[in-house]
Design an enzyme around this catalytic site. Sequence first.
Site, PDB file in Angstrom:
ATOM      1  N   ASP A 188      55.714  57.836  60.782  1.00 28.71           N
ATOM      2  CA  ASP A 188      55.609  58.815  61.849  1.00 28.71           C
ATOM      3  C   ASP A 188      55.006  60.068  61.217  1.00 28.71           C
ATOM      4  O   ASP A 188      55.072  60.260  59.995  1.00 28.71           O
ATOM      5  CB  ASP A 188      56.968  59.105  62.496  1.00 28.71           C
ATOM      6  CG  ASP A 188      56.801  59.773  63.871  1.00 28.71           C
ATOM      7  OD1 ASP A 188      55.694  60.265  64.171  1.00 28.71           O
ATOM      8  OD2 ASP A 188      57.781  59.815  64.635  1.00 28.71           O
TER       9      ASP A 188
HETATM   10  C1  BGC Z   1      56.039  61.391  67.247  1.00 28.44           C
HETATM   11  C2  BGC Z   1      55.269  60.101  67.347  1.00 28.44           C
HETATM   12  C3  BGC Z   1      53.810  60.381  67.530  1.00 28.44           C
HETATM   13  C4  BGC Z   1      53.331  61.233  66.371  1.00 28.44           C
HETATM   14  C5  BGC Z   1      51.861  61.580  66.458  1.00 28.44           C
HETATM   15  C6  BGC Z   1      55.450  62.334  66.224  1.00 28.44           C
HETATM   16  O1  BGC Z   1      56.043  63.589  66.348  1.00 28.44           O
HETATM   17  O2  BGC Z   1      57.378  61.116  66.908  1.00 28.44           O
HETATM   18  O3  BGC Z   1      55.761  59.329  68.400  1.00 28.44           O
HETATM   19  O4  BGC Z   1      53.101  59.183  67.624  1.00 28.44           O
HETATM   20  O5  BGC Z   1      54.067  62.450  66.377  1.00 28.44           O
HETATM   21  O6  BGC Z   1      51.633  62.476  67.486  1.00 28.44           O
END
Ligand code: BGC
Length: 740
Positions: free
Chosen positions: A227
């Site tokens: 993530d």
């Molecule tokens: C989120 C993800 C997301 C990523 C990219 C993170 O803060 O938890 O779900 O895909 O950011 O935007």
Amino acid sequence: MHQAVSQLTLEEKAALLSGAGFWNTVSVPRAGIQGAVLTDGPHGVRYQPAESDHLGVNQSVSATAFPTAAATGSSWDPALLERMGAALGAESRSLGVDVLLGPGVNIKRSPLGGRNFEYFSEDPLLSGVLGAAWVSGIQGMGVGASVKHFAANNQETERMRVSSDVDERTLREIFFPAFERIVTQARPATIMCSYNRINGVFASENSWLLTDVLRDDWGFDGYVVSDWGAVNDAVAAVAAGTDLAMPATAGHADAVVAAVRSGRLDEAIVDASVSRILEVHDRLRVDRDDIDPVDPAALHELACEIAVESSVLLTNDGLLPLDPGVGGRIAVVGEFARTPRFQGAGSSHISPTQLDSAIEALSAATRRDLVFAAGFRLDGQIDAALADEAVAAAAEADVVLFFAGLPDDEESEGFDRTHLRLPTVQVELLRRVAVANPRVAVVLSNGAVVDVRPLMADAAAILEAWLGGQAGGTAVARIVFGECEPGGRLAETIPLEIEHTPAFANWPGTRKSVLYGERIYVGYRWYDATRREVAFPFGFGLGYTSFTLTDVRVSVPDARIAQAVVEVTVSNTGERAGSEVVQVYVGGLDASVDRPERELKAFEKVRLQPGERRRLRLVLDERAFAYWGDSGWTVEPGRFRVEVGTSSRHIHAQEVFTLDVPRVDVVLDGASTVADWLSHSTGSVIVEQYFAASDDAATSFMMNDPGTRRIIGSMPLRTLLEFGGRGDASEVIEELLSRA
Ligand code: BGC
């Protein structure tokens, strides 16, 4: 191994293990390696060619905003999710996106979860079936999926450091199966590891999670992407199996190079990660020829169809559907009818290609006189003039459509809710409106369940429309006027009180950890185990027609094999076409461990014309009867109950049958109890023989007397021998163990 790996320097390989930018991976033109574009997901393509961020702050190019997963989870329709995945794939390709960051398949542990709108269900089977269909759809278009957030990422509070303290059985039975099903059935390109820790170890550094379970047990052959910002220690993450750290992370490559040079990290691990990334990106690109440009109008129409299929009619005293051609004035009350709440906040935020408001869609669909009154402000401030205007409009109307819901700032990525209530201004206005005119249908816009009790006395019908995407307004109009049937069934229980919910006593934990104290009793499993009344049960939803489920037959082809076939005839006994979701639940009646009363193990959505009937055949495989025990997935011999119903609390028929599968022995060791030994197929024989031949009369008596045998069952066999005066008890146990 990907052929390019051998041509790369260590520095180049290390560089490939983190992002080149916010949404790009690294290119190495010298070796013919072209970076890929990854972007959010999961309900639309949030492609940001310019200013990037992971919280939906900056604009993205316009793309179809499909209904959120809270909605699509309620569709119970994998074929529809596959079409949505394919549409997202087409749109991703048209924008040059290689991997779309979705689906989100975390389980709704508590209705308070701030990101519940991004997740399908409280149930692992439903989440997994829908997620796998979505992944098949998008990957069929040559675009990779990134199944997120692996794992046990069920709250927003302290999401970047909290440890989800959860036992393995609960992970395997509740929080893993959606990921497992998607990996084994849909071969996702990537899995996104979550921010949180699991039992103290960050997901990104958890080699049990990312290597033992994901790759070795399930056979995952894609790459693991972190993530955004989930990697805390580059070397530990690579060693554990996190292949790609996103976004671009300063120092990541240097740390990897230094660790290899110093011998702390095996270069073969780096090679394997690089190879996985390149292989996946090759696979996606190879498939990306001959794609038609997308037709935004067709995608909008699909978004509308999905919203219709996902809307759940909770109550209806016959008010809905309304006749669009005949009748008096319709008062449309509530700011949400004009300003739709159609998606959630955070990284999944989409700039829609168009946006249908309910008020526009309703007026386009009817010749009836229609007045709009906003009624309340979305910031929750009291506005007496707005409220009075709405009450007056209601008093003069034949029927009222009241649009209530949660404002944007009450649920989002990044924080959890603290209660289930709708804003007081809305509930109080509804009361006054209903006094002025009892013919009120309430339409709800929210991404996670709300307390519906205050509405029930005042509303003649309640339609839960969720965050229904950019075409949600049109979908509501089609349902209200009966052009379409509300096709949704609840993918999560609506509880009566927050205090009744499974995680309540352990939510959201401390700054450091959160205990999953309810274990496997998540969602309806909990309400059933604790005999709780609920507002609306899992699986529930009304339509405009009626169905019967008859002639249920459960057959077990061979009782020595854990498999059963459930047949049921579904008939549309009403006047209109409609759909029903047939749900099959299984409960183990003779289990040696605690098991939920019922667990969803198969389902099918059927659409039938009036008077039409269909015989369904649903197969229950071995896993439908298994629990996660000391030796892994375990099916025990004994009685099982199969229930067929239309919700977890609307069971139409049940059958009990016995499986005669071989019992899986407990693993015996030096601490095994008398009961363990006696339950063991060979151990019991050995122990019986031992005591038959023994001169220890007292102990032999205890072993042979059923009452005493029960009392000493929990005593380690070694202790029993010691009590009987055997100084060499440990050696005897060693000897018995070697024979067993
Ligand atoms: C989120 C993800 C997301 C990523 C990219 C993170 O803060 O938890 O779900 O895909 O950011 O935007």
